[in-house]
Scaffold this motif. Structure first.
Motif, PDB file in Angstrom:
ATOM      1  N   LEU B 304       0.847  -1.200   0.000  1.00  0.00           N
ATOM      2  CA  LEU B 304       0.000   0.000   0.000  1.00  0.00           C
ATOM      3  C   LEU B 304       0.885   1.253   0.000  1.00  0.00           C
ATOM      4  CD1 LEU B 304      -2.724   1.524   0.379  1.00  0.00           C
ATOM      5  CD2 LEU B 304      -2.342   1.299   2.858  1.00  0.00           C
ATOM      6  N   MET B 305       0.611   2.121  -0.947  1.00  0.00           N
ATOM      7  CA  MET B 305       1.328   3.406  -1.002  1.00  0.00           C
ATOM      8  C   MET B 305       0.315   4.543  -0.898  1.00  0.00           C
ATOM      9  SD  MET B 305       3.979   2.623  -4.155  1.00  0.00           S
ATOM     10  CE  MET B 305       2.762   1.823  -5.186  1.00  0.00           C
ATOM     11  N   PHE B 306       0.643   5.521  -0.053  1.00  0.00           N
ATOM     12  CA  PHE B 306      -0.042   6.808  -0.060  1.00  0.00           C
ATOM     13  C   PHE B 306       0.908   7.792  -0.757  1.00  0.00           C
ATOM     14  CE2 PHE B 306      -1.510   5.111   4.192  1.00  0.00           C
ATOM     15  CZ  PHE B 306      -2.844   4.990   3.876  1.00  0.00           C
ATOM     16  N   HIS B 307       0.535   9.040  -0.759  1.00  0.00           N
ATOM     17  CA  HIS B 307       1.518  10.103  -0.920  1.00  0.00           C
ATOM     18  C   HIS B 307       1.590  10.813   0.420  1.00  0.00           C
ATOM     19  CE1 HIS B 307       0.811  10.132  -5.483  1.00  0.00           C
ATOM     20  NE2 HIS B 307       2.051   9.732  -5.268  1.00  0.00           N
ATOM     21  N   PRO B 308       2.623  10.591   1.211  1.00  0.00           N
ATOM     22  CA  PRO B 308       2.738  11.382   2.440  1.00  0.00           C
ATOM     23  C   PRO B 308       2.791  12.873   2.076  1.00  0.00           C
ATOM     24  CG  PRO B 308       4.254   9.530   2.480  1.00  0.00           C
ATOM     25  CD  PRO B 308       3.709   9.610   1.083  1.00  0.00           C
ATOM     26  N   TYR B 309       1.954  13.644   2.748  1.00  0.00           N
ATOM     27  CA  TYR B 309       1.837  15.076   2.465  1.00  0.00           C
ATOM     28  C   TYR B 309       2.450  15.892   3.594  1.00  0.00           C
ATOM     29  CZ  TYR B 309      -1.585  15.247  -1.434  1.00  0.00           C
ATOM     30  OH  TYR B 309      -2.209  15.181  -2.642  1.00  0.00           O
ATOM     31  N   ALA B 310       3.182  16.915   3.226  1.00  0.00           N
ATOM     32  CA  ALA B 310       3.532  17.968   4.185  1.00  0.00           C
ATOM     33  C   ALA B 310       2.718  19.198   3.803  1.00  0.00           C
ATOM     34  CB  ALA B 310       5.020  18.280   4.134  1.00  0.00           C
ATOM     35  N   LEU B 434      11.946  12.877   2.915  1.00  0.00           N
ATOM     36  CA  LEU B 434      11.345  13.700   1.861  1.00  0.00           C
ATOM     37  C   LEU B 434      10.404  14.742   2.453  1.00  0.00           C
ATOM     38  CD1 LEU B 434      10.566  10.976  -0.855  1.00  0.00           C
ATOM     39  CD2 LEU B 434      12.295  12.769  -0.997  1.00  0.00           C
ATOM     40  N   LEU B 435       9.633  14.334   3.453  1.00  0.00           N
ATOM     41  CA  LEU B 435       8.728  15.289   4.112  1.00  0.00           C
ATOM     42  C   LEU B 435       9.517  16.432   4.748  1.00  0.00           C
ATOM     43  CD1 LEU B 435       6.206  12.836   5.825  1.00  0.00           C
ATOM     44  CD2 LEU B 435       5.632  14.505   4.052  1.00  0.00           C
ATOM     45  N   ASP B 436      10.596  16.081   5.404  1.00  0.00           N
ATOM     46  CA  ASP B 436      11.410  17.121   6.060  1.00  0.00           C
ATOM     47  C   ASP B 436      12.008  18.073   5.024  1.00  0.00           C
ATOM     48  OD1 ASP B 436      10.834  15.955   8.471  1.00  0.00           O
ATOM     49  OD2 ASP B 436      12.777  14.936   8.689  1.00  0.00           O
ATOM     50  N   HIS B 437      12.510  17.482   3.939  1.00  0.00           N
ATOM     51  CA  HIS B 437      13.109  18.318   2.892  1.00  0.00           C
ATOM     52  C   HIS B 437      12.048  19.217   2.267  1.00  0.00           C
ATOM     53  CE1 HIS B 437      15.305  19.391  -0.814  1.00  0.00           C
ATOM     54  NE2 HIS B 437      16.394  19.132  -0.105  1.00  0.00           N
ATOM     55  N   GLY B 438      10.891  18.631   1.982  1.00  0.00           N
ATOM     56  CA  GLY B 438       9.806  19.407   1.382  1.00  0.00           C
ATOM     57  C   GLY B 438       9.334  20.523   2.298  1.00  0.00           C
ATOM     58  N   THR B 439       9.271  20.240   3.581  1.00  0.00           N
ATOM     59  CA  THR B 439       8.855  21.273   4.538  1.00  0.00           C
ATOM     60  C   THR B 439       9.859  22.423   4.548  1.00  0.00           C
ATOM     61  OG1 THR B 439       7.745  19.619   5.907  1.00  0.00           O
ATOM     62  CG2 THR B 439       8.336  21.699   6.973  1.00  0.00           C
ATOM     63  N   ALA B 440      11.129  22.078   4.538  1.00  0.00           N
ATOM     64  CA  ALA B 440      12.170  23.124   4.579  1.00  0.00           C
ATOM     65  C   ALA B 440      12.164  23.970   3.303  1.00  0.00           C
ATOM     66  CB  ALA B 440      13.536  22.482   4.787  1.00  0.00           C
ATOM     67  N   ARG B 441      12.014  23.302   2.152  1.00  0.00           N
ATOM     68  CA  ARG B 441      12.048  24.067   0.897  1.00  0.00           C
ATOM     69  C   ARG B 441      10.771  24.891   0.725  1.00  0.00           C
ATOM     70  NH1 ARG B 441      16.099  22.096   1.830  1.00  0.00           N
ATOM     71  NH2 ARG B 441      16.119  24.111   2.891  1.00  0.00           N
ATOM     72  N   ALA B 442       9.633  24.356   1.160  1.00  0.00           N
ATOM     73  CA  ALA B 442       8.390  25.142   1.096  1.00  0.00           C
ATOM     74  C   ALA B 442       8.503  26.364   1.998  1.00  0.00           C
ATOM     75  CB  ALA B 442       7.201  24.282   1.506  1.00  0.00           C
ATOM     76  N   THR B 443       9.149  26.181   3.119  1.00  0.00           N
ATOM     77  CA  THR B 443       9.368  27.318   4.023  1.00  0.00           C
ATOM     78  C   THR B 443      10.207  28.385   3.333  1.00  0.00           C
ATOM     79  OG1 THR B 443       9.216  25.846   5.929  1.00  0.00           O
ATOM     80  CG2 THR B 443      10.303  27.979   6.285  1.00  0.00           C
ATOM     81  N   ASP B 444      11.228  27.934   2.600  1.00  0.00           N
ATOM     82  CA  ASP B 444      12.053  28.889   1.839  1.00  0.00           C
ATOM     83  C   ASP B 444      11.195  29.688   0.861  1.00  0.00           C
ATOM     84  OD1 ASP B 444      14.298  27.899   3.121  1.00  0.00           O
ATOM     85  OD2 ASP B 444      14.880  26.559   1.464  1.00  0.00           O
ATOM     86  N   VAL B 445      10.329  28.973   0.143  1.00  0.00           N
ATOM     87  CA  VAL B 445       9.499  29.636  -0.865  1.00  0.00           C
ATOM     88  C   VAL B 445       8.564  30.650  -0.209  1.00  0.00           C
ATOM     89  CG1 VAL B 445       7.666  29.303  -2.578  1.00  0.00           C
ATOM     90  CG2 VAL B 445       9.576  27.691  -2.468  1.00  0.00           C
ATOM     91  N   LEU B 446       7.921  30.222   0.867  1.00  0.00           N
ATOM     92  CA  LEU B 446       6.937  31.094   1.505  1.00  0.00           C
ATOM     93  C   LEU B 446       7.611  32.328   2.106  1.00  0.00           C
ATOM     94  CD1 LEU B 446       4.664  28.339   3.085  1.00  0.00           C
ATOM     95  CD2 LEU B 446       4.136  29.807   1.130  1.00  0.00           C
ATOM     96  N   LYS B 447       8.768  32.133   2.662  1.00  0.00           N
ATOM     97  CA  LYS B 447       9.476  33.300   3.202  1.00  0.00           C
ATOM     98  C   LYS B 447       9.925  34.224   2.075  1.00  0.00           C
ATOM     99  CE  LYS B 447      10.733  31.660   7.751  1.00  0.00           C
ATOM    100  NZ  LYS B 447      11.765  31.194   8.679  1.00  0.00           N
ATOM    101  N   ARG B 453       5.391  34.259   9.046  1.00  0.00           N
ATOM    102  CA  ARG B 453       5.558  33.029   9.809  1.00  0.00           C
ATOM    103  C   ARG B 453       5.164  31.849   8.940  1.00  0.00           C
ATOM    104  NH1 ARG B 453       6.181  31.933  14.666  1.00  0.00           N
ATOM    105  NH2 ARG B 453       4.619  30.307  14.845  1.00  0.00           N
ATOM    106  N   VAL B 454       5.775  30.690   9.202  1.00  0.00           N
ATOM    107  CA  VAL B 454       5.441  29.480   8.447  1.00  0.00           C
ATOM    108  C   VAL B 454       5.146  28.374   9.450  1.00  0.00           C
ATOM    109  CG1 VAL B 454       6.283  27.758   6.815  1.00  0.00           C
ATOM    110  CG2 VAL B 454       6.871  30.173   6.484  1.00  0.00           C
ATOM    111  N   VAL B 455       4.061  27.643   9.199  1.00  0.00           N
ATOM    112  CA  VAL B 455       3.639  26.554  10.084  1.00  0.00           C
ATOM    113  C   VAL B 455       3.439  25.310   9.226  1.00  0.00           C
ATOM    114  CG1 VAL B 455       1.923  25.799  11.762  1.00  0.00           C
ATOM    115  CG2 VAL B 455       2.484  28.228  11.573  1.00  0.00           C
ATOM    116  N   SER B 456       3.897  24.167   9.714  1.00  0.00           N
ATOM    117  CA  SER B 456       3.797  22.956   8.893  1.00  0.00           C
ATOM    118  C   SER B 456       3.162  21.810   9.657  1.00  0.00           C
ATOM    119  CB  SER B 456       5.180  22.546   8.396  1.00  0.00           C
ATOM    120  OG  SER B 456       6.011  22.222   9.492  1.00  0.00           O
TER     121      SER B 456
END
Lengths: 151, 534
Positions: B304-310, B434-447, B453-456
């Motif tokens: 079973l595969m999901f797409h883990p989402y951040a 991947l979730l951690d990396h995605g969270t960090a890069r999304a934070t970069d984009v939003l900033k 402020r950024v919340v994940s």
């Protein structure tokens, strides 16, 4: 007691005070407190909520009495927050439930939504006009060229 | 028990069942589709009423356990950090999906070759290319041609507008020099095949009252019915039966009145997606298939595969008008889609724009994240929240792992007494990274876009929308459930056409690829009709 609200006048007053503590009126008067929009009657009329509310009011009245007041509603405003925080020890479900239900009721209220500058009614069929995007903002991406990975 | 006979029975009227039925209908075979849900009325959707936020979290919630409609079956997902999202109706989960509609990418079909993980698919991007194109036309996809993250492709309709929120976040990507592009969206941006154009209501994920979103009750089914396919709503299949030769010979189902019915069929097609399909196969165990139908490989319900989402949201100083426009459609970024040797993990993720929320959702989310308090100062804080939220989802590729399973719950049953599915899922170390990396890069984009402020939130618990891998395709019967065109290795007249046949998950929403696969399988059946069961 109103037709729908099973609480006594004292209980209704206490509930209104609690709701106003959770969401007080805005100091500039633009937004009402949660106790002033009829939410108390709505919540008290819900059979699954009323026993919890009644027990919670009993708990906060008891704490108020330890502080020398006759009821929670008789406390000065400055003392009410502390009583509500303390109530979690004796009525742990009361405050969290009431906070969530207050938010739900308050932010569905038409007057509140309008005061926030939002539409009060259903989104459909009005919808919103959104201006077309000028996709020249994609120019930096276009300049970069293809970058998908070929197997 | 009443008994009828048809040529083809399709189980499930969602994304894949509808596309398959429409395509196969040209054969003039007698085709019946059994669907446990009913036809939806757009006038019933929450955006018709002022309490749309509450109704969207209740009777139209994405979790069947929360909704508890008669059409729903319960799912025990206690043993998973990601909870199942679906909808049961004619149209299936397309009723509630966001209609974010990317294709898989060429590399998604070759992850073993490219990255040494999981397995390659037995088909490739080129195999599905004509079926994606066909599906884009049938569903009415909007977007903008020329995305450098994809091989060249056409898009039938102009893109949905980004709005102030989307343009703000696009500016963040530009600031960093990262890829972004207007999303392919299954949303009519102008009148299209009888569908009214999008009017930017906002919450597409509680059903589209306007009918602009391409749910298959509005796209494929009307045309399939005109071609002679019969949809039977409120019919829940209990099991697929087999004859003495081990061929599927039909199904037993409960009709709208709960009466047991028998439908014989020459071809049985399952379109119940990554949880419903293995559940049905396991519930169809027999003397000939004691471990479940089509399960000689032991892989039914595994991988079973999901797409883990951040979910990464920014709080901005300026109002963003984020409640205007399709919730999950606007732009995507594939900057971090592929394996990067500089990262301590394999494969990657995509970003998808998240528009703002209504005031109630904003308040409750902010309360849960400690961004909003009750009491004094509430209004001051709320003024900086309502219509000041915008962000992104990082949709991470999930690799197949045999211990992530759909099995039958020993106790839980649905309204007809049929054993319900049980989910057991562990987030892998790779997905966590991947979730951690995605969270960090999304934070970069939003900033970079100006967020103060950024919340994940990762993994996002309620994001089990994409259900894949539990009856995987492949050429080797020992290591797959169906062949390269969806035919069961064990039962030659049994086909599976939904997300359960995915070998890997990619890192984009799967609906477009599920439907392309269904169209592809239908074409293979048509081409091989004379020797279909050889």
């Amino acid at each position: 007691m109103t037709d729908q609200n099973p609480g006594s006048p004292e209980q209704q007053r206490a509930l209104a005070c609690v709701l106003d503590e959770i969401i007080p009126p805005n100091p500039d008067g633009r937004l009402p407190g949660a106790g002033a929009i009829g939410l108390g009657d709505t919540l008290a009329a819900r059979p699954e909520l009323w026993p919890l509310i009644e027990a919670g009011i009993q708990a906060i009245d008891a704490i108020a009495q330890q502080r020398g007041a006759t009821t929670f509603a008789e406390l000065p405003r400055a003392d009410r927050r502390g009583v509500l925080d303390e109530s979690v020890a004796t009525a742990p479900v009361f405050l969290p439930t009431l906070i969530a239900q207050t938010f739900v009721g308050y932010y569905q209220d038409a007057a509140v939504r309008e005061a926030l500058g939002l539409d009060a009614g259903a989104p459909f069929p009005k919808g919103y006009a959104v201006a077309p995007t000028d996709f020249s903002i994609l120019d930096p991406v276009r300049r970069r060229g293809a970058f998908f990975r070929e197997p | 028990m009443a008994e009828q006979a048809v040529d083809v029975v399709i189980i499930g009227a969602g994304a894949s069942g509808a596309a398959f039925a429409w395509s196969l209908a040209e054969t003039r075979m007698r085709i019946v589709c059994l669907e446990q849900g009913g036809w939806m009325k757009p006038t019933d959707y929450p955006t018709n009423s002022a309490d749309w936020e509450v109704r969207g979290a209740g009777e139209f919630a994405t979790s069947p356990n929360t909704r508890g409609r008669p059409a729903d079956y319960p799912i025990n997902d206690d043993d998973s950090p990601i909870k199942i999202a679906n909808f049961n109706a004619v149209g299936g989960s397309t009723i509630l999906y966001a209609a974010h509609f990317p294709r898989f990418k060429p590399s998604d079909f070759r992850v073993r070759t490219l990255d040494g993980v999981a397995d390659d698919w037995p088909i490739d991007y080129q195999t599905l290319e004509p079926y994606w194109a066909e599906n884009d036309v049938m569903m009415g996809v909007s977007g903008l041609a020329g995305d450098p993250a994809y091989p060249p492709k056409e898009v039938p309709l102009p893109p949905v507008p980004l709005g102030k929120l989307g343009e703000t976040i696009a500016g963040g990507f530009n600031e960093l020099g990262w890829h972004w592009w207007p999303s392919d969206s299954a949303i009519a941006t102008r009148e299209y095949k009888g569908r009214a154009p999008c009017i930017n209501l906002g919450p597409c994920i509680t059903g589209c009252s306007q009918g602009a979103k391409a749910s298959t009750d509005l796209t494929y089914w009307p045309e399939a019915e005109r071609r002679g396919v019969e949809v039977r709503p409120h019919c829940r299949v209990r099991e697929i039966t087999v004859d003495a030769n081990g061929m599927a010979d039909g199904v037993i189902y409960y009709d709208a009145e709960g009466v047991e019915q028998r439908l014989r069929a020459e071809i049985v097609v399952i379109a119940a997606n990554g949880v419903g399909t293995p559940r049905l196969l396991l519930n169809s165990a027999s003397n000939q298939f004691p471990d479940g139908l089509a399960n000689r490989s032991g892989l039914v319900g595994r991988n079973l595969m999901f797409h883990p989402y951040a979910m990464v949201l920014g709080l901005f100083d300026e109002p963003l008008l984020g409640y205007q426009g399709p919730t999950g459609c606007g732009l995507w970024s594939h900057e971090f889609y592929e394996t990067d040797p500089g990262r301590d993990c394999v494969r990657g993720y995509s970003f998808e724009l998240v528009r703002g929320f209504g005031p109630l959702t904003s308040a409750l989310w902010s309360l849960s994240k400690g961004e909003l308090s009750w009491g004094d100062g509430h209004h001051e804080a709320m003024a900086g929240i309502v219509d000041h939220i915008g962000g992104m989802m990082a949709i991470c590729e999930d690799l197949p792992e045999a211990h992530n399973t759909v099995t039958l719950d020993p106790d839980l049953v649905d309204g007809n007494g049929i054993p319900a599915p049980r989910i057991s899922y562990r987030l892998s170390e790779n997905s966590r990274k991947l979730l951690d990396h995605g969270t960090a890069r999304a934070t970069d984009v939003l900033k970079a876009a100006g967020a103060r402020r950024v919340v994940s939130d990762a993994p996002l618990a309620m994001a089990g929308w994409h259900l894949m891998g539990t009856a995987r395709m492949g050429r080797d019967p020992e290591h797959s459930v169906v062949n390269e065109w969806g035919r069961s290795h064990d039962v030659p007249n049994l086909f599976i056409i939904d997300g359960s046949v995915f070998v890997t998950s990619g890192a984009v929403n799967p609906c477009n690829t599920i439907q392309a696969l269904a169209l592809y399988v239908a074409d293979q059946i048509k081409k091989n009709i004379d020797h279909l069961f050889d």
